[in-house]
Design a protein around this motif. Structure first.
Motif, mmCIF file in Angstrom:
data_model
loop_
_atom_site.group_PDB
_atom_site.id
_atom_site.type_symbol
_atom_site.label_atom_id
_atom_site.label_comp_id
_atom_site.label_asym_id
_atom_site.label_seq_id
_atom_site.Cartn_x
_atom_site.Cartn_y
_atom_site.Cartn_z
ATOM 1 N N VAL A 109 -23.643 -0.407 -40.917
ATOM 2 C CA VAL A 109 -22.145 -0.860 -41.050
ATOM 3 C C VAL A 109 -21.528 -0.705 -39.818
ATOM 4 O O VAL A 109 -20.746 -1.584 -39.423
ATOM 5 C CB VAL A 109 -21.370 -0.078 -42.240
ATOM 6 C CG1 VAL A 109 -20.160 -0.540 -42.305
ATOM 7 C CG2 VAL A 109 -22.203 -0.713 -43.439
ATOM 8 N N GLY A 110 -21.664 0.261 -39.129
ATOM 9 C CA GLY A 110 -20.985 0.532 -37.760
ATOM 10 C C GLY A 110 -21.194 -0.435 -36.771
ATOM 11 O O GLY A 110 -20.388 -0.743 -35.857
ATOM 12 N N ASN A 111 -22.557 -0.733 -36.487
ATOM 13 C CA ASN A 111 -23.045 -1.760 -35.725
ATOM 14 C C ASN A 111 -22.448 -3.066 -35.863
ATOM 15 O O ASN A 111 -22.075 -3.914 -35.087
ATOM 16 C CB ASN A 111 -24.474 -1.796 -35.382
ATOM 17 C CG ASN A 111 -25.027 -0.748 -34.504
ATOM 18 O OD1 ASN A 111 -24.988 -0.669 -33.450
ATOM 19 N ND2 ASN A 111 -25.705 0.393 -35.179
ATOM 20 N N LEU A 112 -22.517 -3.323 -37.112
ATOM 21 C CA LEU A 112 -21.920 -4.706 -37.466
ATOM 22 C C LEU A 112 -20.551 -5.006 -37.364
ATOM 23 O O LEU A 112 -20.140 -6.001 -36.887
ATOM 24 C CB LEU A 112 -22.418 -4.985 -38.934
ATOM 25 C CG LEU A 112 -24.236 -5.495 -39.251
ATOM 26 C CD1 LEU A 112 -24.248 -5.459 -40.662
ATOM 27 C CD2 LEU A 112 -24.616 -6.343 -38.225
ATOM 28 N N VAL A 113 -19.947 -3.934 -37.708
ATOM 29 C CA VAL A 113 -18.284 -4.032 -37.598
ATOM 30 C C VAL A 113 -18.055 -3.904 -36.264
ATOM 31 O O VAL A 113 -17.024 -4.531 -35.628
ATOM 32 C CB VAL A 113 -17.755 -2.794 -38.246
ATOM 33 C CG1 VAL A 113 -16.115 -2.577 -38.189
ATOM 34 C CG2 VAL A 113 -18.030 -3.019 -39.704
ATOM 35 N N ASP A 114 -18.542 -3.164 -35.199
ATOM 36 C CA ASP A 114 -18.473 -3.269 -33.862
ATOM 37 C C ASP A 114 -18.471 -4.453 -33.406
ATOM 38 O O ASP A 114 -17.667 -5.123 -32.417
ATOM 39 C CB ASP A 114 -19.263 -1.992 -33.305
ATOM 40 C CG ASP A 114 -18.757 -0.815 -33.524
ATOM 41 O OD1 ASP A 114 -17.590 -0.512 -33.738
ATOM 42 O OD2 ASP A 114 -19.775 0.238 -33.130
ATOM 43 N N ASN A 115 -19.513 -5.321 -33.898
ATOM 44 C CA ASN A 115 -19.962 -6.576 -33.034
ATOM 45 C C ASN A 115 -18.821 -7.451 -33.804
ATOM 46 O O ASN A 115 -18.458 -8.254 -32.833
ATOM 47 C CB ASN A 115 -21.216 -7.107 -33.639
ATOM 48 C CG ASN A 115 -22.432 -6.416 -32.721
ATOM 49 O OD1 ASN A 115 -22.087 -5.522 -31.624
ATOM 50 N ND2 ASN A 115 -23.574 -6.185 -33.175
ATOM 51 N N ALA A 116 -18.621 -7.491 -34.805
ATOM 52 C CA ALA A 116 -17.574 -8.173 -35.348
ATOM 53 C C ALA A 116 -16.146 -8.201 -34.847
ATOM 54 O O ALA A 116 -15.442 -9.081 -34.589
ATOM 55 C CB ALA A 116 -17.156 -8.112 -37.002
ATOM 56 N N LEU A 117 -15.801 -6.905 -34.428
ATOM 57 C CA LEU A 117 -14.622 -6.449 -33.853
ATOM 58 C C LEU A 117 -14.438 -6.959 -32.368
ATOM 59 O O LEU A 117 -13.376 -7.617 -32.140
ATOM 60 C CB LEU A 117 -14.343 -5.041 -33.886
ATOM 61 C CG LEU A 117 -12.898 -4.589 -33.228
ATOM 62 C CD1 LEU A 117 -11.867 -4.830 -33.964
ATOM 63 C CD2 LEU A 117 -12.894 -2.963 -33.135
#
Length: 555
Positions: free
Chosen positions: A440-448
């Motif tokens: 979740v952290g990696n996907l949210v960082d990329n999305a941000l």
């Protein structure tokens, strides 16, 4: 006493001991001497093996020649007729005919005998009328004989045939001898030529041995065998003691060597040696980096849960040596540093925002607008509380909920709204909460990063449970991902972002895919209906069984 002097004193350090002659130490010298010895031995053996049948062949030729002369002599009818009608005298017709044939054929003797074995011809006339010295029985019985035997004239190659009269009855026998010295002379005459050929062959062999030894000298750098053995021992000790992985490949892409650290980092055993890369690692970036299909230095690859840094160096024989370093901990530290910097930036922004809010609140209080101040404080606190309550109500795992609350704060400071998708509900039964936090952290960082600066900047996170499977969907309002890059974004080292301070990028999505595949799941990306990109992660068996199911199974 000499022995006493020898035991009491040692040679001074400056005294140079005489060098003893012995077996040389260099590979060049040893190989040259061994090959010369082999070539000499083979030449001598071949010469001996050739001389042995040559002697037998010359003997056979002499016996056949003697037999042929005897047959020609016996075929003359006047000899048999003279044998039956005249006496055995040195001047008789049989002696005259036999001597004529002997001189014409250069035979040692031509002896004609009657049925009693009495000579009617002989080179020595005094022996005419005497019985022959060797047994004529087989010839007198009608058989032809070839042999090497000794008689009154010495050792000779002999041929004996029966002598028949006009009616075909055996009247006697003819014995012809070829001097054995003549045979030996022919043999000795052949030896110089044979030795010349053998010497030529030996010279060619010596030249070939020298050339091969010179090539070995260049390839072994003129080292001794003991030095080469010591180098191999030291190499083995060094390779298996260093804390970097070393993989040696041949020109065909087969693994020649794997040290202990490489086996640990790549998750393979020593049985991988001698096998092709594709057979050991299958398809993927790790195999491509090791095979040299990806060019560059300090190439990143993910093997299992490890982040590896690879460098490949070709060798002169067409192979290659690949060194591997473990960057897992360093990569984690770098990501934590990025997160810490982001958190510091967010706290700095929050500090600035809180100062503005406090100044606003102070102004309202100084103006004695107490009701407006109360409403302002309620509104500010309510926004943050509502966000936290919304996340914790839908995400029951505390570790994941805390991550999302923090990410929502950071996103808000960067001007991006983070919200939970409708229908989100995740029970507190995660088998591996840390793994899901990483995903979740990696996907949210990329999305941000993708949503910042877009119109209506938004990140939507959806989490739902389907039996024991967790389905995660992260959508952003960014520009989206072109169709041609939707698969390459999961490759290690691929990134559209600038290089961070701690080193490489392009590992987040690769780690997400590895973590998902390790649990038997999958990661896909597709364009979102509302615009941007939507990542979907399916994790089977990510939830433990509910307590009620466990209790029913126990009953």
């Amino acid at each position: 006493m000499p022995s006493t002097v020898h035991t009491m004193s040692a040679p001074p350090p400056t005294t140079r001991r005489p060098r003893r002659l012995g077996w040389p130490q260099r590979v060049f010298s040893q190989v040259l001497l061994m090959q010369l010895a082999i070539a000499t031995g083979v030449t001598v053996l071949a010469t001996g093996l050739f001389l042995a049948p040559l002697s037998a062949q010359l003997d056979d030729q002499a016996m056949r020649r003697a037999l042929s002369i005897a047959q020609s002599t016996a075929a003359q009818p006047q000899i048999a007729e003279a044998l039956l009608t005249t006496d055995a005298t040195p001047h008789g017709p049989v002696q005259a005919a036999a001597e004529r044939i002997r001189r014409a054929t250069d035979a040692e003797y031509v002896v004609v005998m009657d049925r009693r074995g009495v000579r009617w011809s002989h080179p020595d006339g005094a022996r005419i009328g005497q019985v022959v010295s060797t047994d004529p029985g087989r010839a007198l019985q009608g058989r032809e004989v070839m042999e090497i035997d000794s008689g009154t004239l010495g050792r000779s190659a002999r041929g004996k045939v029966p002598l028949r009269d006009a009616s075909g009855h055996i009247a006697g026998a003819v014995s012809v001898g070829i001097a054995y010295d003549n045979v030996r002379a022919r043999l000795l005459a052949a030896i110089p030529g044979l030795l010349a050929y053998a010497g030529g062959a030996l010279a060619v062999g010596a030249l070939a041995a020298y050339l091969i030894s010179r090539r070995l000298q260049r390839q072994t750098h003129d080292l001794a065998f003991s030095d080469i053995a010591a180098l191999l021992t030291e190499r083995e000790a060094m390779l298996h003691s260093i804390r970097e992985g070393v993989v040696a490949l041949d020109r065909g892409g087969r693994i020649r060597l794997l040290n202990d650290e490489a086996q640990r980092l790549l998750g393979v055993g020593s049985e991988a040696s001698g096998r092709p890369l594709a057979e050991v690692f299958g398809t993927g970036r790790t195999a491509d980096v090791l095979a040299g299909d990806v060019a560059g230095e300090d190439l990143l690859t993910v093997r299992g849960s490890r982040v590896l840094l690879a460098n490949r160096m070709p060798t002169a024989d067409g192979g290659a040596v690949v060194t591997l370093r473990d960057r897992t901990e360093l990569e984690h530290l770098g990501r934590e540093l990025d997160s810490t910097r982001g958190l510091i930036d967010a706290l700095r922004a929050q500090d600035h925002e809180h100062a503005n809010r406090l100044h606003t609140l102070l102004g309202l209080l100084e103006l004695e607008l107490h009701e407006d101040a109360r409403e302002f404080v309620t509104e500010v606190v309510g926004v943050h509380r509502a966000t936290a309550e919304q996340i914790t109500e839908k995400v029951r795992d505390p570790l994941l909920a805390a991550l999302l609350v923090g990410k929502a704060t950071v996103a808000a400071e960067r001007g991006v709204a983070l919200r939970m998708a409708p229908g989100t509900l995740l029970p507190d039964r995660l088998v591996d909460p840390r793994g899901l936090v990483t995903v979740v952290g990696n996907l949210v960082d990329n999305a941000l990063d993708a949503a910042v600066g877009s119109a209506g900047a938004l990140i939507e996170v959806g989490l739902r449970a389907e039996d024991r499977t967790v389905v995660l969907r992260v959508r952003d309002s960014g520009p989206g991902i072109p169709p041609g890059q939707r698969e390459s974004i999961f490759t290690e080292g691929w990134s559209t972002k600038e290089l961070p301070a701690h080193g490489k990028r392009g590992l987040g999505l690769a780690l997400v895919r590895r973590l998902a595949e390790r649990q038997g799941g999958s990661v896909t990306v597709a364009p979102a209906d509302e615009g941007g990109a939507a990542f979907t992660v399916v994790l089977p068996e990510a939830l433990s069984e509910p307590e009620s199911d466990k209790a029913g199974a126990a009953q």
